[in-house]
Design a protein around this motif. Structure first.
Motif, short mmCIF file in Angstrom:
data_model
loop_
_atom_site.label_atom_id
_atom_site.label_comp_id
_atom_site.label_asym_id
_atom_site.label_seq_id
_atom_site.Cartn_x
_atom_site.Cartn_y
_atom_site.Cartn_z
N ASP A 116 8.43 -26.82 21.19
CA ASP A 116 7.13 -25.85 21.54
C ASP A 116 6.65 -26.00 23.23
O ASP A 116 7.54 -26.57 23.51
CB ASP A 116 6.06 -26.15 20.54
N GLN A 159 2.47 -24.39 6.80
CA GLN A 159 0.84 -24.63 6.70
C GLN A 159 1.09 -26.62 6.06
O GLN A 159 1.42 -27.04 5.64
CB GLN A 159 0.56 -24.03 5.20
N SER A 194 8.72 -22.47 17.90
CA SER A 194 7.53 -22.07 17.04
C SER A 194 7.55 -19.70 17.82
O SER A 194 8.79 -19.97 18.20
CB SER A 194 6.28 -22.66 18.32
N ARG A 239 3.03 -30.76 13.78
CA ARG A 239 3.38 -29.86 12.86
C ARG A 239 4.23 -28.93 11.94
O ARG A 239 4.78 -29.05 11.09
CB ARG A 239 2.17 -29.43 12.86
N GLU A 253 -2.99 -30.09 23.00
CA GLU A 253 -3.19 -29.33 21.30
C GLU A 253 -1.02 -29.20 20.76
O GLU A 253 -1.63 -28.49 19.80
CB GLU A 253 -3.70 -28.92 21.72
N LYS A 295 -1.36 -29.62 7.53
CA LYS A 295 -2.70 -29.53 7.56
C LYS A 295 -3.69 -29.37 9.03
O LYS A 295 -3.91 -27.84 7.54
CB LYS A 295 -3.61 -31.44 8.36
N GLU A 296 -3.94 -29.05 9.43
CA GLU A 296 -5.63 -27.76 9.67
C GLU A 296 -4.12 -26.64 10.23
O GLU A 296 -4.67 -25.69 11.12
CB GLU A 296 -6.16 -28.27 10.76
N THR A 297 -3.06 -26.94 10.76
CA THR A 297 -2.29 -25.99 11.14
C THR A 297 -1.29 -24.61 10.23
O THR A 297 -1.15 -25.47 9.43
CB THR A 297 -0.67 -26.64 11.84
N GLU A 298 -2.09 -23.61 10.57
CA GLU A 298 -1.41 -22.42 9.76
C GLU A 298 -0.39 -21.74 10.73
O GLU A 298 -1.31 -20.84 11.17
CB GLU A 298 -2.15 -21.78 8.99
N THR A 299 0.50 -21.37 10.98
CA THR A 299 1.08 -20.15 11.94
C THR A 299 2.50 -20.29 10.75
O THR A 299 3.30 -20.57 9.89
CB THR A 299 1.30 -21.05 13.47
N ARG A 341 0.09 -29.49 17.39
CA ARG A 341 1.14 -28.09 17.16
C ARG A 341 2.53 -28.03 16.84
O ARG A 341 2.97 -27.95 15.72
CB ARG A 341 0.80 -27.00 17.95
N THR A 342 3.65 -28.78 17.76
CA THR A 342 4.87 -29.50 17.91
C THR A 342 5.09 -29.93 16.77
O THR A 342 6.17 -30.23 15.79
CB THR A 342 5.87 -29.58 19.27
#
Length: 452
Positions: free
Chosen positions: A323, A390, A367, A344, A337, A392-396, A341-342
């Protein structure tokens, strides 16, 4: 100038009983300058302990020699032979007269089994070699100073090395003209003394400094390419600690070689070791597209080369995530951040499940930004498939790709995306997904029919 250095070399770190036990398994050998101790690609059947003299460790690539390490008194050479490796990964050549202990690989492995403390020492030494500072985006003077301090200080503060300016240039990736200028300046200030074929470091402590590695990088807060790697099933019970040591070493060798083969500066990459993988931050000056193509195929090919000659316990299946985003270095490492994200992406359950199902050497997940900005414009997007993430808190959403060696695997379903002008684009035809075998006039393989 440099950074903290490693502990004592392998041989002096052993106790007297341990040295006697290992010496009893060895033969003594002498290698004159220019003699080859072991050659890249040859069978890995012995381990060598250097007692006196110096060697260079090099790789042959594109018709040129690339020096990756210097090994001297007390160092262990070829330890991979005791870790289920069948062939040498590099060539080792004597720089001057080398006296050494030569131990059959099977005997060295047995020695480690009976000496737990020595195994722990070897583990620390391998870890140090894997994570040694490479002085990426530093001034040439600091880079050379760091390497020389790392060689000398474990053995004292003053030492003569049988190296030329060209050897130092090859080892540090600094142009020879710059090396000669730096050596001239150091000689005038009493740091070193030179002959045409040797360099004496007179004060290694003066070469050593305390700059924190991340602080050297000039990309604070800028958008960098972020790459995480992870070895699948690293902690699997079928592996023992010796297997895991080798797998870690292979991981770094594959990555380093892939960057070199892709024409990218490995030393410019900020790296953190993660036990079963790595975090790499690539500076903004390097196009993200070059990390997709040609880097990813080179990584896959490197994993394949290792696996073809590896025992089952040390085979590697690698996950890679990529990413882009701002990264901030500090005294303890890096943050941002985009790093979260990466990470995740790497842990996406669907991605991990698909890698296991395909049995691929490499799984790569990019990504959406990387896919839209790099994959679609610099690589063939057809082997990629969209996947929901999906964790933890990451949804993408992201895009995943799998390869055996340099061969991309076309996945079922959304993985097959016909290019413009193909048969599918006209509404008819056949597109194959997965391996395709042709035998006579019979084609074997999974296929999707369009317009039928």
């Amino acid at each position: 100038m440099g950074s903290e250095v490693a502990a004592r070399p392998f041989w002096p770190a052993l106790s007297e009983p341990e040295r006697r036990a290992l010496g009893g398994l060895a033969e003594r050998g002498t290698f004159e300058a220019g003699n080859v101790l072991c050659r890249e690609g040859d069978p890995a059947v012995r381990v060598i302990v250097v007692l006196a003299g110096w060697t260079k460790v090099s790789l042959g690539a594109a018709g040129r020699e690339r020096i990756i390490a210097l090994r001297g008194p007390g160092d262990l050479v070829g330890e991979r032979a005791a870790l289920r490796v069948r062939s040498r990964s590099a060539t080792v050549v004597a720089l001057d007269t080398v006296e050494a202990l030569i131990v059959p690989a099977v005997d060295f492995a047995g020695f480690l089994d009976g000496h737990e403390r020595v195994y722990e020492l070897l583990e620390k030494e391998l870890y140090g070699r894997l994570t040694e500072e490479r002085y990426g985006e530093t001034a040439p003077e600091e880079r050379i100073a760091g390497h020389l301090a790392g060689l000398v200080l474990p053995r004292g503060h003053r030492l003569t090395l049988p190296v030329t300016c060209q050897d130092i240039a090859d080892f540090t990736d600094v142009p020879r003209a710059d090396v000669e200028q730096i050596m001239d300046a150091w000689e005038r200030t009493g740091l070193v003394r030179r002959t045409p074929y040797s360099l004496t470091v007179l004060d290694a402590h003066a070469l050593q400094g305390g700059t924190t590695p991340p602080a050297r990088y000039g990309w604070r807060g800028q958008n960098c390419s972020i790459m995480f790697t992870d070895v699948a099933r690293f902690s699997d019970p079928s592996r023992d600690d010796r297997d895991r040591l080798l797998v870690r070493q292979v991981l770094y060798e594959v990555l380093r070689q892939a960057f070199e083969d892709a024409g990218l500066d490995w030393d410019a990459v900020y790296r953190e070791d993660r036990g079963d993988g790595t975090l790499m931050v690539v500076p903004p000056s390097v196009p993200t597209s070059s990390l997709v193509e040609p880097l990813i195929p080179h990584i896959a090919a490197g994993v394949d080369r290792h696996n073809r000659g590896a025992a089952e316990g040390v085979r590697v299946q690698l996950r890679v995530a990529l990413d882009v985003g701002p990264v901030v270095p500090d005294g303890n490492g890096v943050s941002g951040e985009a790093l979260i994200r990466t990470a995740r992406l790497l842990d996406a359950p669907a991605f991990k499940k698909e890698l296991e199902a395909t049995g691929a050497d490499l799984g790569f997940i990019a990504s959406r930004f990387v896919y839209d900005s790099a994959v679609r414009h610099s690589a063939d997007p057809r082997p990629y498939r969209e996947v929901e993430v999906q964790v933890k808190e990451t949804e993408t959403t992201a895009w995943m790709y799998f390869a055996h060696g340099a061969r991309a695997l076309h996945l079922r379903g959304d993985a097959v995306r016909p290019s413009p002008g193909s048969a599918a684009g006209t509404g008819t035809g056949t597109v194959f997904a997965g391996p395709v075998d042709v035998a006579g006039d019979l084609v074997l393989g999974d296929k999707i029919q369009y317009g039928q």
